[in-house]
Design an enzyme around this catalytic site. Structure first.
Site, short mmCIF file in Angstrom:
data_model
loop_
_atom_site.label_atom_id
_atom_site.label_comp_id
_atom_site.label_asym_id
_atom_site.label_seq_id
_atom_site.Cartn_x
_atom_site.Cartn_y
_atom_site.Cartn_z
N GLY A 157 63.06 128.71 -40.08
CA GLY A 157 63.17 128.73 -38.62
C GLY A 157 61.86 128.59 -37.88
N GLY B 140 49.72 117.46 -32.83
CA GLY B 140 48.62 118.40 -33.06
C GLY B 140 47.28 117.71 -32.85
N LEU B 141 46.26 118.50 -32.71
CA LEU B 141 44.90 117.96 -32.61
C LEU B 141 44.32 117.83 -34.01
CD1 LEU B 141 42.45 117.22 -30.67
CD2 LEU B 141 41.63 119.54 -31.19
N GLY B 142 43.97 116.60 -34.39
CA GLY B 142 43.26 116.39 -35.65
C GLY B 142 41.78 116.71 -35.48
N ASP C 7 45.01 120.93 -36.61
CA ASP C 7 44.95 120.55 -38.02
C ASP C 7 43.50 120.60 -38.50
OD1 ASP C 7 46.47 119.15 -40.41
OD2 ASP C 7 44.57 118.09 -40.13
N TYR D 172 36.24 119.21 -43.94
CA TYR D 172 35.77 118.65 -42.67
C TYR D 172 34.47 119.30 -42.22
CZ TYR D 172 40.62 116.92 -42.34
OH TYR D 172 41.83 116.32 -42.58
#
Length: 318
Positions: free
Chosen positions: A9, A16-18, A43, A48
């Site tokens: 649920g 979304g923001l990468g 994200d 990164y």
């Protein structure tokens, strides 16, 4: 905000923001602009190298009542150097420290490729593990333990083809709930998407705009441009939209979450507004029959003479 729903649920905001390629000094402000604009899905990934800055922004936003933790959906990813069972939880614990969070909402195996501990990008054969050394089932067991200990609510994968998904599913106690893959009109991956949907695996599209800002070292000469393609530009002009909005809407209309990256305030807001853009059957057909197949992130940096992996370990036949 339209959402996709997990089996328990929980809901995933579809845009979304990468944060891949968002430089230090830029991603902090980008995350705050995104939250101000209405994003609730961010994200991230350890590789990164900007999770500390993302965490600083998340901490600021929550402490200043811009957003509550339970309103956010935060994804991160396990890097290739932490695939051994004993390395998975410590890797997520480090990410949580960097993000200043008690848990992430979704944790993904970033690639079906394994490096030895401490290796950023393998440069020699000795820096790789093989599937014999570290089976994917072992890594997945570590991911399941992260759910058991409350470090993440959901687990999944990224850059996994059907055969690798089946390999995990055969022995999984908790089935994969997400596959994050490159998706856009040049790379629609219908077989993989259909397999995921048939097996209750949600899909997220990365590089939905063509990833033109990625490092030159992983680009090829004369790459095609998604944003400049005549079909995309024509639909954008007819709709009074940006080409980026058209490309984001393309994935949304396929019931696929999408994580466009930007550090520009105006474009961050525009990308979210793609949620309101409706594409009709003719426009979707035009994009679906764009007549060009191209993978921007081809994974060749993980293959070659020094590697035990081949492109067949990564991709479906397109």
């Amino acid at each position: 905000m339209k959402t996709l729903e997990f089996k328990n649920g929980d809901k995933l905001p579809m845009i979304g923001l990468g944060t891949w390629k968002s430089k230090p000094g830029e991603v902090y402000q980008a995350v705050l602009w995104a939250i101000e604009a209405g994003y609730r899905h961010i994200d991230c990934a350890a590789i990164y190298d900007n999770e500390k800055e993302v965490g600083k922004a998340l901490d600021y936003a929550m402490k200043n009542n811009m957003v509550k933790r339970e309103e956010l959906f935060i994804t991160s990813k396990l890097w290739n150097s932490s695939h051994r069972l004993e390395d998975v939880q410590p890797a997520l614990s480090k990410t949580l420290i960097d993000l200043r969070l008690d848990y992430v909402d979704l944790y993904l195996i970033h690639w079906p490729v394994s490096f030895k501990p401490g290796v950023g990008f393998a440069q020699t054969r000795e820096e790789f593990y093989t599937y014999g050394d570290v089976p994917l089932s072992q890594t997945w067991q570590g991911m399941e333990q992260c759910v058991d200990t409350g470090l993440t609510r959901h687990i999944g994968v990224s850059n996994f083809n059907i055969s690798k998904l089946k390999e995990i599913m055969e022995s999984a106690r908790i089935a994969p709930e997400m596959n994050q893959i490159e998706l856009h009109p040049f790379l629609q991956q219908d077989n993989l998407v259909n397999f995921c949907k048939a097996n209750g695996i949600l899909v997220t599209a990365y590089s939905p705009l063509g990833s033109s800002d990625r490092a030159a070292s992983i680009k090829k000469a004369n790459e095609p441009s998604l944003l400049d393609h005549p079909f995309v530009k024509q639909i954008a002009e007819e709709k009074g939209a940006t080409p980026a909005q058209v490309l984001i809407a393309f994935s949304l209309h396929r019931e696929i979450a999408v994580i466009p990256k930007s550090v520009n305030k105006e474009r961050i807001a525009q990308n979210l507004e793609a949620m309101q853009l409706s594409l009709d059957d003719k426009e979707m057909s035009t994009l679906s029959n764009i007549g060009l197949t191209y993978r921007f992130v081809d994974g060749s940096f993980f293959t070659g003479p020094i590697s035990p992996y081949s492109l067949a370990d990564l991709w479906e036949t397109v």
